[in-house]
Enzyme design. Structure first.
Site, short mmCIF file in Angstrom:
data_model
loop_
_atom_site.label_atom_id
_atom_site.label_comp_id
_atom_site.label_asym_id
_atom_site.label_seq_id
_atom_site.Cartn_x
_atom_site.Cartn_y
_atom_site.Cartn_z
CG ASN A 265 -1.67 1.27 1.42
OD1 ASN A 265 -1.73 2.09 0.50
ND2 ASN A 265 -2.25 1.45 2.60
CD1 TRP A 266 3.38 0.92 -3.01
CD2 TRP A 266 3.35 2.15 -4.89
NE1 TRP A 266 4.00 0.19 -4.00
CE2 TRP A 266 4.00 0.92 -5.16
CE3 TRP A 266 3.21 3.08 -5.92
CZ2 TRP A 266 4.51 0.61 -6.42
CZ3 TRP A 266 3.72 2.77 -7.19
CH2 TRP A 266 4.37 1.54 -7.43
CE LYS A 267 0.07 3.29 4.75
NZ LYS A 267 0.21 3.37 6.19
CG HIS B 1 -5.45 1.98 5.26
ND1 HIS B 1 -4.97 2.99 6.07
CD2 HIS B 1 -4.46 1.06 5.17
CE1 HIS B 1 -3.73 2.68 6.44
NE2 HIS B 1 -3.40 1.53 5.90
CD GLU C 179 -2.64 5.66 6.71
OE1 GLU C 179 -2.62 5.67 5.46
OE2 GLU C 179 -1.76 5.09 7.39
CD GLU D 155 -3.06 -2.30 7.35
OE1 GLU D 155 -1.94 -2.53 6.87
OE2 GLU D 155 -3.72 -1.29 7.07
N GLY E 244 3.18 2.49 10.61
CA GLY E 244 4.13 3.58 10.41
C GLY E 244 4.89 3.98 11.67
CB SER F 227 5.96 -1.62 11.68
OG SER F 227 5.57 -0.28 11.94
N GLY G 160 3.16 -0.98 4.17
CA GLY G 160 3.23 0.43 3.82
C GLY G 160 4.66 0.82 3.46
N GLY G 161 5.35 1.46 4.39
CA GLY G 161 6.68 2.03 4.13
C GLY G 161 7.64 1.12 3.41
#
Ligand code: 13P
Length: 254
Positions: free
Chosen positions: A9-11, A95, A97, A165, A171, A211, A232-233
């Protein structure tokens, strides 16, 4: 046996040149004998050009969100049909966010999942508790609500993956331990059995997200109820993401 499923998930990250280089790097680095499913979810504006870059590779293309209406006066929104049209096969819904930054609610998420499935997309439905909820011992209560208010007889899970999640792990560099992930995943599977039946519960894939990196991927995905990762990251760097895919393959014994 549930096949492991690793999705990036590149956000709101990467411009087209960076994104193209990342996908080319993944294509070059992916094992020829891939034993897991792999996908990337770039920002909307990169989907059409990247659908040409992933073509012919095993990399699935997904979006990070969609609206539930097919078209109309909904300024700024994107429909499931538009995602299909540019070559997307999957969409992330709910998600944390979207829930906590943009205020999306369970009833809205239910409509989005139904619309995405009706348009022929696969769905990754995200659930997870916040730190204060975990500390108050409310993890299962929160998951219960996010599952029971959204899923049920009016949504088939055949094309749905659930992503657990925990918000406190997103993150932050704080990963759930293998045991914490396993406990939550086992709880989710038990609730899916109550909402559907034991066959559906055994078949549905449940990804862990928060993470995940190349160092912890194998341990997390070796848990019996952890069927993959939503990353993510670490999905923004070729070697990190390839390392996670390797960890998923190692967790399957490949
Ligand atoms: P991080 O891997 O950056 O913690 O993000 C997880 C996530 O939110 C994936 O959807």
């Amino acid at each position: 046996m549930r096949r492991k499923y690793v999705v990036g998930n590149w956000k709101m990250n990467l411009v087209l040149s960076e994104a193209t280089a990342l996908v080319e790097g993944l294509k070059d680095g992916l094992s020829k004998d891939l034993t897991v499913d792999v996908g990337v979810c770039p920002p909307f504006v990169l989907l059409a050009p990247l659908s040409k870059v992933v073509a012919g590779s095993p990399i699935e293309l997904g979006a990070q969100n969609c609206y539930f209406e097919p078209k109309g006066a909904f300024t700024g929104e994107i429909s499931p049909q538009m995602l299909k049209d540019v070559g997307c096969s999957t969409v992330i819904i709910g998600h944390s966010e979207r829930r906590h930054v943009f205020g999306e609610t369970n009833p809205l998420l239910k409509k989005k999942i139904q619309a995405a499935l009706a348009a022929g997309l696969k769905v990754i439905y995200c659930v997870g508790e916040k730190l204060d909820e975990r500390e108050a011992g409310r993890t299962e209560a929160v998951l219960h609500e996010q599952l029971h208010e959204v899923l049920g007889a009016d949504i088939s899970l055949a094309q749905v993956t659930i992503a657990y999640e925990p918000v406190w792990a997103i993150g932050t560099g704080k990963t759930a331990t293998g045991q914490q992930a396993q406990d939550a995943h086992a709880y989710i599977r038990r609730e899916i059995e109550k909402l559907y039946n034991s066959q559906t519960a055994q078949e549905v894939r449940i990804q862990y997200g928060g993470s995940v990196n190349a160092a912890n991927a194998q341990e997390l995905m070796s848990q019996p109820d952890v069927d993959g990762a939503l990353v993510g990251g670490a999905s923004l760097k070729v070697n990190d993401f390839l390392g996670i895919i390797k960890g998923a393959m190692a967790a399957t014994g490949a």
